[in-house]
Design an enzyme around this catalytic site. Sequence first.
Site: not given
Ligand code: FPP
Length: 260
Positions: A40, A43-44, A57, A86-87, A91, A151, A208, A227
């Site tokens: 997570d 975006g920030r 991303h 799924t949510e 966006r 893995l 997280r 954990e």
């Molecule tokens: C949440 O951050 C992140 C996601 C919804 C997408 C996560 C995806 C990646 C890290 C890339 C995945 C890579 C592959 C190879 C599939 P947010 O956008 O909600 O961040 P914010 O809370 O700061 O807005």
Amino acid sequence: MLDKMKIWKNKPTSSDDNLEERKTRLKEQFIPNHVAIIMDGNGRWAKKRALPRVAGHHEGMKVVRKITKLANELGVKTLTLYAFSTENWKRPKMEVDFLMKLPEEFLGTFLPELVEENVRVEMMGYKESLPPHTLGAIGRAMEETKDNDGLVLNFALNYGSRAEILEAVKGVLNDCKSGILNEENLNEDVFSNYLMTKGLGDPDLLIRTSGEIRLSNFMLWQLAYTEFWFTDVLWPDFSEEHFVEAVEVFQNRQRRFGGV
Ligand code: FPP
């Protein structure tokens, strides 16, 4: 192995020590088998740099590569990454389209490396609504890595835990109706086999990033005895040092599984 172990202790390491030293100090026999990550804060991360959200991303994708490599090196058996819920369809379309292209870009660039490192690619989530190009890229990677026994890199893509549990309940009901399953034999292990994580086992450690302290519909059944480790670090800033720190903390936790 982990289930049998009630208590373990080791001296916390200083986070100033260098990474290689800290890695060698981890207790090999207590490396978490299954690590799940809610990635997570992309975006920030982008907003702080006045960049479009998708730049976060994209940066986050590079971190996936680093952490996959490290987890494999440390002997983690399964790494489950929450890449799209799924949510997340709520966006803006441009962001959703970008996220749907990331698996292709990631696998297009790093699949040879994953093959070489003996990583097996897996995916859990609702395939029906994913675009063919996304599914195609993942399907090809799964096929190409199916015999690897290092893995398991498990992407949670269009995944939602409540829906997963409901589907599992429906599966159980169907199998009871058709006589494949006897209600008397239904227990937690049998039920787990109706979930998308069948064969992967429950996570030992959940990470997280970005300071949010919630599960966001992620692996609700599977995380019962996991954990948790939360960090304020945003996913694109998440480093190997942070992953090692999470494992160090894990190794200093007392897991009792409901016992004393
Ligand atoms: C949440 O951050 C992140 C996601 C919804 C997408 C996560 C995806 C990646 C890290 C890339 C995945 C890579 C592959 C190879 C599939 P947010 O956008 O909600 O961040 P914010 O809370 O700061 O807005």
